[in-house]
Scaffold this motif. Structure first.
Motif: not given
Length: 161
Positions: A147-161
Motif C-alpha cells: 500500500h506504499l507510495v513514495v512522494v518526492a520533489d521533482v527538482k531534488t528527487d528527495k523523499d518528502q516524508k
C-alpha cells in the motif's frame, strides 16, 4: 511475467522526441535486459553476473532516416535488477526508470547529451511500479504488492516524508 521477459531484446517504454534542429530526429528510449540465467544456460551461452545485461537504449525510429532501427546510444544499468518502466516528468527534462526487486530508481537527466543517469534510493519500496507527477512538482512512486507510495520533489528527487 518473467516468462514474457525471457529473451527480451527491447521493451518499448515510450517515444521521446528530441532535437529542435532543422533536421529533426525521431528517437525512442527503451529499456532492455538480456535473458535470465536459466535461459542463458539452456542456450549454452555464457552465464554468471557479467553475462547478464540491462540498460537504456536510444534507437532511431524515423523510417526516413539512414539510421532507422539502429542503436544510437547505450546506457548500461546495474545487472542485478529488472528495469520495469520509464516515466517522464511534465517538462520532459527527466526520465525515471523503476526496477523490480530493488529499493531504488534511476533518474535520467535528459537536458545533457550524453544523458546522465543517477541512482536514487527508495528504501521503503522493493518493487517500484508506476510514477506519476502532479502540478506542484512532486512525483509519486507506487510500490508493487504493498500500500506504499513514495512522494518526492521533482527538482531534488528527495523523499518528502
Amino acid at each position: 511475467m518473467r516468462s514474457a521477459m525471457k529473451i527480451l531484446p527491447v521493451l518499448m517504454a515510450g517515444l521521446l522526441l528530441l532535437g529542435a534542429t532543422a533536421q529533426a530526429e525521431i528517437l525512442a528510449m527503451v529499456n532492455y535486459e538480456s535473458a535470465p540465467e536459466q535461459s542463458l544456460k539452456k542456450l549454452k551461452m555464457a552465464t554468471g553476473p557479467a553475462a547478464r545485461r540491462e540498460g537504456i537504449a536510444i534507437i532511431d525510429v524515423d523510417p526516413k532516416s539512414a539510421n532507422y532501427g539502429k542503436w544510437l546510444a547505450d546506457y548500461p544499468l546495474p545487472n542485478d535488477g529488472v528495469s520495469h518502466h520509464i516515466f517522464y516528468n511534465k517538462d520532459l527534462t527527466k526520465g525515471y526508470v523503476t526496477p523490480l526487486g530493488k529499493p531504488r530508481m534511476y533518474v535520467i537527466d535528459l537536458t545533457r547529451n550524453p544523458y546522465r543517469i543517477k541512482q536514487i534510493d527508495v528504501p521503503t519500496c522493493q518493487a517500484g511500479e508506476d510514477v506519476v507527477f502532479d502540478s506542484k512538482d512532486r512525483w509519486y512512486l507506487s510500490c508493487m504488492g504493498t500500500h506504499l507510495v513514495v512522494v518526492a520533489d521533482v527538482k531534488t528527487d528527495k523523499d518528502q516524508k
